[in-house]
Write an enzyme that holds these catalytic residues in place. Structure first.
Site, PDB file in Angstrom:
ATOM      1  CG  HIS A 157     -10.701  -3.849 -19.668  1.00 13.89           C
ATOM      2  ND1 HIS A 157      -9.728  -3.213 -20.410  1.00 13.89           N
ATOM      3  CD2 HIS A 157     -11.692  -4.123 -20.539  1.00 13.89           C
ATOM      4  CE1 HIS A 157     -10.129  -3.101 -21.661  1.00 13.89           C
ATOM      5  NE2 HIS A 157     -11.310  -3.654 -21.776  1.00 13.89           N
ATOM      6  CG  ASP A 186      -6.370  -0.898 -22.952  1.00 13.50           C
ATOM      7  OD1 ASP A 186      -7.238  -0.825 -22.060  1.00 13.50           O
ATOM      8  OD2 ASP A 186      -5.614   0.040 -23.263  1.00 13.50           O
TER       9      ASP A 186
END
Length: 429
Positions: free
Chosen positions: A401, A405
């Protein structure tokens, strides 16, 4: 006595800056020729900067942990006129850095936050050399912060880290503990590990363990799930596997079909085919798909199908079968397991419905494929909604992450599922 500019020394051919670790002489203090005035770290080694002659440190221009370009004035000294002339003459002969300040960006010092975990060493500043050693041995900041130190002012030295590694890394699997009294702390428990047969990890298992722990500490893992209807693919493969083997002499498993679909999805979403280098994202040109494979010993290895997007199904089947056979016979060589840019793990071969795989560093995502299971599903036909027996699979994508995304991760795994579902049942072998 006269003023003398102490400059950041050049400590190697490719070194353009150094990080001040600490000052060993304070402002206003006297020193003798050869005394160590400060310690400086580069990305290759830690260095001590000696006094050019006897004198007094008048003023420091930078603080500890500041990153300074080579050639910058770091302190004002007061020395004898003879020493000043001698030193300035030497420095003039060696000037190599004049106007580099505009061409190099200052890096932020590498600091581990002591507020996030209990530490043994009170100074949580780690020099670039220590960071490089930690990367090589897959040592997290949390683990570094627990290593006993011998350096001045609680500074972790290279020898401390190597001694800790030699002693067996007792804090390798220690859990982070918050210092905030208002937040729940993980208790430091002494567990009864019980009695039984003791099996020492072999070298490969130790490497796997280190790699997995390092990956979890490095990448904030997020997992996205989708469900795919593989009925068309399953029916086509069952109908053509005999003919495929007779024509090409290769078994047609599901793996080359999976690799083919994943490679197509990577071309649609190239940013999933990347790695992280500091503050940079490297989007790979080649699409090399790794296949997490269990060895006869039970250890895990990842042979790689190189340039998977450029190969037809016959070639993919040849590559997959050859790598699988080498793995079973423990004949994989270095080139077979190098260069993967994206990894798939077929956990369905073990009967698992789905999995939450750990990213194969330095990649940014890994796809787990669950078991293909027949289930009654509601499908839409020309007659309306009907219940039919369909071959279903869960796909789970773990992604980093920091750079991937939810939109990219979710879109990519959905695209893989779409390619599975839209398989051409009329495809020729």
């Amino acid at each position: 006595m006269s003023k003398f500019d102490l400059k950041m020394p050049k400590m190697g051919e490719s070194i353009t800056e150094g990080t001040i670790i600490n000052w060993l002489v304070a402002e206003g203090e006297a020193f003798e020729e050869g005394d160590i005035i400060l310690e400086v770290a580069t990305d290759k080694v830690d260095n001590e900067v000696p006094a050019p002659s006897s004198g007094i440190l008048v003023k420091t221009m930078y603080k500890a942990k500041d990153v300074v370009l080579v050639g910058e004035v770091i302190a004002i000294l007061e020395v004898s006129e003879e020493s000043k002339q001698k030193k300035e003459s030497s420095q003039d002969d060696k000037k190599e850095v004049k106007k580099e300040k505009k061409t190099f960006k200052r890096r932020q010092p590498l600091v581990a936050s002591a507020e996030k975990f209990n530490v043994s060493n009170s100074n949580t500043f780690f020099s670039p050399l220590i960071i490089e050693i930690a990367k090589t041995h897959h040592i997290s900041f949390e683990e570094l912060a627990r290593i006993p130190v011998t350096g001045l002012d609680g500074r972790l030295r290279k020898s401390d880290v190597f001694q800790y590694i030699e002693d067996g890394r007792s804090y390798k699997f220690a859990q982070p503990i918050t210092q905030d009294p208002t937040v729940y702390r993980i208790p430091q428990l002494t567990f009864d590990k019980g009695k039984g047969k003791v099996i020492e990890m072999d070298r490969m298992r130790q490497m796997i363990a280190d790699h997995m722990v390092y990956s979890k500490h490095t990448s904030p893992h997020v997992t996205a799930y989708v469900e795919a209807d593989l009925t068309n693919m399953v029916n086509w493969r069952n109908a053509n596997k005999v003919a495929f083997q007779e024509k090409y002499g290769e078994r047609l498993t599901f793996t080359p079909l999976f690799v083919e679909a994943v490679a197509k999805a990577i071309k649609d979403f190239p940013n999933i085919n990347a790695s992280v280098d500091g503050s940079n994202i490297i989007v790979k040109e080649d699409i090399n798909v790794g296949m997490a494979t269990a060895l006869p010993s039970g250890n895990l290895i990842v042979p790689v199908v190189k340039n998977a997007d450029t190969k037809d199904l016959k070639t993919l089947a040849e590559n997959v079968n050859a790598l699988a056979e080498k793995a079973r016979e423990n004949k994989l060589v270095g080139d077979d397991i190098k260069g993967s840019t994206f990894t798939i793990s077929n956990v369905g071969t073990f009967g698992s419905v789905m999995g939450t795989p750990i990213i194969n560093q330095p990649e940014v995502a890994i796809l787990a494929l669950g078991i293909i299971k027949k289930r009654p599903e509601v499908i839409t036909t020309e007659k309306g909604d009907e219940i039919a027996i369909r071959s279903m699979m869960y796909l789970s994508l773990s992604f980093d992450h920091r750079v991937v995304d939810g939109f990219l991760g979710g879109s990519f795994v959905r695209r893989v599922a779409d390619y599975f579902e839209q398989f051409d049942v009329d495809r020729k072998i």
